[in-house]
Design an enzyme around this catalytic site. Structure first.
Site, mmCIF file in Angstrom:
data_model
loop_
_atom_site.group_PDB
_atom_site.id
_atom_site.type_symbol
_atom_site.label_atom_id
_atom_site.label_comp_id
_atom_site.label_asym_id
_atom_site.label_seq_id
_atom_site.Cartn_x
_atom_site.Cartn_y
_atom_site.Cartn_z
ATOM 1 N N LYS A 72 0.854 -1.087 -0.013
ATOM 2 C CA LYS A 72 0.077 -0.162 -0.048
ATOM 3 C C LYS A 72 0.849 1.199 0.052
ATOM 4 O O LYS A 72 2.031 1.407 0.501
ATOM 5 C CB LYS A 72 -0.792 -0.181 1.129
ATOM 6 C CG LYS A 72 -2.070 1.217 1.389
ATOM 7 C CD LYS A 72 -2.800 1.004 2.566
ATOM 8 C CE LYS A 72 -3.760 2.126 2.818
ATOM 9 N NZ LYS A 72 -4.557 1.878 3.678
ATOM 10 N N SER A 117 -9.371 1.588 3.292
ATOM 11 C CA SER A 117 -8.567 2.761 2.139
ATOM 12 C C SER A 117 -7.749 1.747 1.466
ATOM 13 O O SER A 117 -7.369 2.450 0.362
ATOM 14 C CB SER A 117 -7.726 3.697 3.034
ATOM 15 O OG SER A 117 -6.991 3.293 3.956
ATOM 16 N N SER A 150 -9.605 -0.688 7.451
ATOM 17 C CA SER A 150 -9.132 -0.275 6.066
ATOM 18 C C SER A 150 -8.238 -1.601 5.434
ATOM 19 O O SER A 150 -8.054 -1.529 4.295
ATOM 20 C CB SER A 150 -8.077 0.547 5.970
ATOM 21 O OG SER A 150 -8.755 1.996 6.119
#
Length: 524
Positions: free
Chosen positions: A71, A146, A170
């Protein structure tokens, strides 16, 4: 804008090291999923280095060249760390975050960095600056957030695992939306260090996604500083709390999938015990409201990250350049422009840390103790994913438009508040052919039990079917912003809109052609 190389070549299906990377089948992915700052040659070079170790007789276990995605919050040397926001597009750290160093030391390989919701402050991964992440199961829908880019790549069978982060769901919400396993460890078990762009430091934790819980267990054995020994688990007689208040909030299109999953668990011997978590949820909402952490921690935490990276940016200049309208509005009102006397005050924050959070932890643990529970099972999200053009900041649910951050995080916000672990397990497709996820929770420090139970459960649950071939290839998806005029309460009036975004496709692709044909038929 940051130079992005769309990884249409990215087809790593669980093979290891450079020879297998070169030989894997090529697959197409929906546009807008990953981002990469180096390219295939660099990945192959890193994988070759692991092969060279092995050829020299050096033990390369436990990961043996396993290549996974990261990420775009994590610092990876010579990769851009943009955190999905315009101001950080020139941020190229020269050092890895602590947890990436640990991954590399175990002979892992960074395959690519993935797109995300801007600053990790959202639950859809709709990013108007870098482009929205498209759901592999329906390219007009969001991936959750996210950590949406990581989930999308795993779901598309482009990689076997990837790094995520979890402040309020997330790692787990995108897992549910994309049909992958998603793990939030106990707070403190994964070293966040100074090499991850923070959000709310007292809740943030690195996490892991994979197609299977078994793969998460492997990654956890490398990354965690806590007990990673996996106990033997027999599902027969396992006491699992069935949180009645959360199960009452499931969308109709997910009901049958959940019922089948719970029936499979009961057939395997699991004992479902009805428990009511509404008291814990109400206490959390009243005394530990989400806004306090962002108000009192985000600005300072991000400023610390910028300072340690010798950046000329301030948090205020970064905030002024936020591209996502909902993120911009929330940061401005809750942090930048917040009046000192307005809620939350400094004393409110102190009360949460010193009084309310310990009380919430005690209430949470009491549910386990009073009912002699091993774990608790909940729907991961009340609804499956929804179209990008009809999602943020409001989502239609059972005839009402609700704030999507509240709707999608209703079962995932307690664990971050008290530092407990949570795990999403994919359980199949709902009535609309979109992924459905089952969450199991445990008390803080019981990560090994949670993962052992998750692995045992996944063995008796249906295998997640792969997504269909992508309909968005060869085009560039964009989330165009528009003004949101709906307040979120009361009936929707003519002329009001509930979504900050419209989804458009630049170029030519199958999905754009289908949308145009549909419009022509409607007009005709």
């Amino acid at each position: 804008m940051q130079g992005l190389l769309f990884l249409s070549w990215l087809a790593f299906l669980g093979g290891r090291a450079s020879a297998q990377l070169r030989g894997v089948q090529q697959v197409s992915l929906p546009a807008g999923t990953p981002q990469d700052s180096l390219g295939l040659a660099d990945v192959l070079q890193e994988a070759q280095a692991v092969d060279d170790k092995a050829a020299a007789g050096i033990d390369t276990s436990p990961l043996c060249g396993l290549a996974i995605v990261v990420k775009d919050l994590y610092d990876v040397a010579n990769y851009t760390t943009a955190a999905g926001t315009p101001s950080l597009t020139g941020n190229v750290p020269q050092n890895n975050s602590v947890i990436i160093d640990k991954f590399l030391a175990a002979n892992g390989v960074v395959l690519a960095k993935t797109r995300m919701h801007e600053l990790a402050y959202g639950v859809t991964s709709i990013n108007p600056y870098f482009g929205p992440v498209l759901n592999p199961y329906n390219n007009t829908c969001h991936t959750g957030g996210s950590s949406g880019g990581t989930a999308a790549l795993i779901a598309a069978r482009a990689t076997s695992a990837g790094f995520c982060s979890d402040t309020g769901g997330s790692c787990r919400i995108p897992g549910a939306m994309c049909g992958t396993a998603g793990f939030r460890p106990t707070y403190g078990c994964y070293d966040a260090g100074d090499g991850i762009v923070p959000l709310v430091a007292s809740r943030d934790t690195p996490g892991m996604m994979a197609r299977t819980v078994e793969d998460i267990i492997l990654m956890n054995s490398v990354l965690s500083t806590c007990n990673t020994s996996i106990p033997a688990v027999n599902l027969t007689g396992l006491r699992v709390g069935y949180a009645t208040n959360w199960w009452a909030q499931v969308a109709d299109e997910s009901n049958s999938t959940y019922e089948d999953a719970l029936a499979a668990l009961q057939d395997a011997g699991v004992q479902l015990v009805d428990v009511d978590f509404s008291g814990v949820q109400d206490y959390s909402t009243q005394y530990n409201p989400d806004i306090t952490g962002y108000t009192f921690e985000m600005g300072g935490a991000v400023s610390k990250y910028l300072w340690r990276h010798n950046s000329d940016l301030s948090f205020y200049s970064l905030a002024a350049d936020i591209a996502s309208p909902t993120v911009y509005s929330t940061v401005q009102t809750s942090i930048i422009e917040k009046a000192a006397e307005a809620y939350p005050t400094t004393q409110d924050y102190i009360n949460i840390i010193s009084t309310y959070r310990p009380a919430l932890t005690a209430m949470y643990n009491a549910v386990y103790e009073d009912n002699n529970l091993d774990i608790i099972v909940t729907p991961m999200t009340s609804i499956p994913t929804t179209p990008i053009s009809a999602t943020e900041p409001y989502t239609l649910f059972k005839g009402q438009y609700l704030a999507n951050r509240d709707l999608l995080r209703v079962t995932s916000i307690i664990e971050p508040e008290i530092g407990a672990p949570g795990l999403n397990i994919p359980v199949g497709l709902g009535d609309t052919n979109l992924p459905v996820g089952l969450q199991i929770q445990a008390r803080a420090g019981y990560d090994n039990l949670l993962l052992a139970v998750g692995e045992a459960m996944q063995e008796v649950l249906p295998e997640m079917p792969p997504p269909p071939p992508p309909s968005c290839t060869g085009c560039n998806p964009q989330a165009l912003t528009q003004k949101v005029t709906y307040s979120g309460s009361g009936p929707l009036q003519n002329g009001q809109t509930t979504s900050a975004y419209t989804l458009v496709f630049e170029g030519t692709c199958q999905i754009k052609s289908m949308m145009q044909q549909s419009t022509a038929v409607a007009l005709g």
